[in-house]
Motif scaffolding. Structure first.
Motif, PDB file in Angstrom:
ATOM      1  N   VAL A  18      -6.329   8.466   2.214  1.00 47.32           N
ATOM      2  CA  VAL A  18      -5.892   7.572   3.290  1.00 47.32           C
ATOM      3  C   VAL A  18      -5.744   6.150   2.758  1.00 47.32           C
ATOM      4  CG1 VAL A  18      -6.513   6.600   5.538  1.00 47.32           C
ATOM      5  CG2 VAL A  18      -6.944   9.016   5.076  1.00 47.32           C
ATOM      6  N   THR A  19      -6.694   5.693   1.952  1.00 45.96           N
ATOM      7  CA  THR A  19      -6.629   4.359   1.364  1.00 45.96           C
ATOM      8  C   THR A  19      -5.385   4.215   0.486  1.00 45.96           C
ATOM      9  OG1 THR A  19      -9.034   4.194   1.389  1.00 45.96           O
ATOM     10  CG2 THR A  19      -7.864   2.694  -0.080  1.00 45.96           C
ATOM     11  N   LEU A  20      -5.098   5.228  -0.327  1.00 44.01           N
ATOM     12  CA  LEU A  20      -3.914   5.179  -1.186  1.00 44.01           C
ATOM     13  C   LEU A  20      -2.626   5.162  -0.364  1.00 44.01           C
ATOM     14  CD1 LEU A  20      -4.621   7.508  -4.237  1.00 44.01           C
ATOM     15  CD2 LEU A  20      -4.392   5.036  -4.195  1.00 44.01           C
ATOM     16  N   LEU A  21      -2.582   5.937   0.712  1.00 44.55           N
ATOM     17  CA  LEU A  21      -1.394   5.928   1.586  1.00 44.55           C
ATOM     18  C   LEU A  21      -1.165   4.545   2.163  1.00 44.55           C
ATOM     19  CD1 LEU A  21      -1.333   9.216   3.708  1.00 44.55           C
ATOM     20  CD2 LEU A  21       0.532   8.240   2.378  1.00 44.55           C
ATOM     21  N   ASP A  22      -2.233   3.886   2.609  1.00 46.01           N
ATOM     22  CA  ASP A  22      -2.108   2.524   3.146  1.00 46.01           C
ATOM     23  C   ASP A  22      -1.587   1.565   2.084  1.00 46.01           C
ATOM     24  OD1 ASP A  22      -3.008   3.374   5.618  1.00 46.01           O
ATOM     25  OD2 ASP A  22      -5.075   2.722   5.276  1.00 46.01           O
ATOM     26  N   GLU A  23      -2.075   1.697   0.840  1.00 53.42           N
ATOM     27  CA  GLU A  23      -1.597   0.849  -0.261  1.00 53.42           C
ATOM     28  C   GLU A  23      -0.117   1.098  -0.535  1.00 53.42           C
ATOM     29  OE1 GLU A  23      -3.925   1.143  -3.838  1.00 53.42           O
ATOM     30  OE2 GLU A  23      -5.789   0.964  -2.718  1.00 53.42           O
ATOM     31  N   LEU A  24       0.303   2.374  -0.534  1.00 55.06           N
ATOM     32  CA  LEU A  24       1.711   2.707  -0.775  1.00 55.06           C
ATOM     33  C   LEU A  24       2.603   2.093   0.295  1.00 55.06           C
ATOM     34  CD1 LEU A  24       3.992   4.257  -2.219  1.00 55.06           C
ATOM     35  CD2 LEU A  24       3.467   6.180  -0.708  1.00 55.06           C
ATOM     36  N   ARG A  25       2.202   2.235   1.541  1.00 54.83           N
ATOM     37  CA  ARG A  25       3.011   1.673   2.638  1.00 54.83           C
ATOM     38  C   ARG A  25       3.173   0.166   2.475  1.00 54.83           C
ATOM     39  NH1 ARG A  25      -0.380   5.345   6.375  1.00 54.83           N
ATOM     40  NH2 ARG A  25       0.916   7.207   6.450  1.00 54.83           N
ATOM     41  N   GLY A  26       2.120  -0.520   2.070  1.00 55.88           N
ATOM     42  CA  GLY A  26       2.186  -1.962   1.873  1.00 55.88           C
ATOM     43  C   GLY A  26       3.051  -2.349   0.683  1.00 55.88           C
ATOM     44  N   SER A  27       3.026  -1.549  -0.377  1.00 52.97           N
ATOM     45  CA  SER A  27       3.767  -1.891  -1.593  1.00 52.97           C
ATOM     46  C   SER A  27       5.269  -1.695  -1.455  1.00 52.97           C
ATOM     47  CB  SER A  27       3.246  -1.082  -2.783  1.00 52.97           C
ATOM     48  OG  SER A  27       3.614   0.277  -2.668  1.00 52.97           O
ATOM     49  N   VAL A  28       5.702  -0.871  -0.503  1.00 56.29           N
ATOM     50  CA  VAL A  28       7.146  -0.633  -0.334  1.00 56.29           C
ATOM     51  C   VAL A  28       7.663  -1.267   0.964  1.00 56.29           C
ATOM     52  CG1 VAL A  28       7.197   1.450  -1.746  1.00 56.29           C
ATOM     53  CG2 VAL A  28       6.786   1.646   0.717  1.00 56.29           C
ATOM     54  N   LYS A  29       6.867  -2.150   1.537  1.00 56.80           N
ATOM     55  CA  LYS A  29       7.265  -2.822   2.781  1.00 56.80           C
ATOM     56  C   LYS A  29       8.603  -3.533   2.575  1.00 56.80           C
ATOM     57  CE  LYS A  29       5.361  -5.587   6.458  1.00 56.80           C
ATOM     58  NZ  LYS A  29       4.176  -6.252   6.961  1.00 56.80           N
ATOM     59  N   GLY A  30       9.529  -3.312   3.472  1.00 52.39           N
ATOM     60  CA  GLY A  30      10.852  -3.899   3.378  1.00 52.39           C
ATOM     61  C   GLY A  30      11.815  -3.099   2.517  1.00 52.39           C
ATOM     62  N   LYS A  31      11.285  -2.172   1.697  1.00 54.33           N
ATOM     63  CA  LYS A  31      12.111  -1.320   0.843  1.00 54.33           C
ATOM     64  C   LYS A  31      11.949   0.142   1.230  1.00 54.33           C
ATOM     65  CE  LYS A  31       9.828  -3.066  -2.599  1.00 54.33           C
ATOM     66  NZ  LYS A  31       9.214  -3.213  -3.890  1.00 54.33           N
ATOM     67  N   ARG A  32      11.134   0.404   2.209  1.00 56.08           N
ATOM     68  CA  ARG A  32      10.772   1.774   2.560  1.00 56.08           C
ATOM     69  C   ARG A  32      11.957   2.500   3.176  1.00 56.08           C
ATOM     70  NH1 ARG A  32       6.253   3.992   6.582  1.00 56.08           N
ATOM     71  NH2 ARG A  32       5.823   5.881   5.444  1.00 56.08           N
TER      72      ARG A  32
END
Length: 95
Positions: A18-32
């Motif tokens: 869950v922590t890794l999923l949250d990090e991934l979502r934040g790292s691709v914000k605006g590019k998702r």
């Protein structure tokens, strides 16, 4: 043609995924480019998860590759990843 990816995996501890999923979502914000995502845990096995991701086309964002590497490190066995072409999408069923 849009695609969907089904990722089935086991982790211990479960919270790490869950922590890794949250990090991934934040790292691709605006590019998702994810159209939808369903994340679930097995009712009878708290360390067994499934992630179903729908995307407009198959792309490998660098953040996604880094996420996959880190997720593999948390898994107790190799994740099962299956790629599908979307043939039809039904928004809801009416009785």
């Amino acid at each position: 043609m849009s695609s969907m990816q089904v990722i089935e995996y086991r982790t211990n501890p479960a919270e790490g995924g869950v922590t890794l999923l949250d990090e991934l979502r934040g790292s691709v914000k605006g590019k998702r480019t994810v159209l939808s995502e369903t994340y679930g845990r097995d009712h009878n096995d708290q360390g067994h998860f499934i992630d179903i991701v729908s995307v407009p086309s198959v792309r490998d964002l660098p953040a996604t590759a880094r996420y996959a590497e880190r997720m593999r490190a948390l898994c107790v066995e190799e994740p099962r990843i299956t790629q599908f072409d979307v043939l039809d999408k039904i928004a809801g069923w009416v009785r």
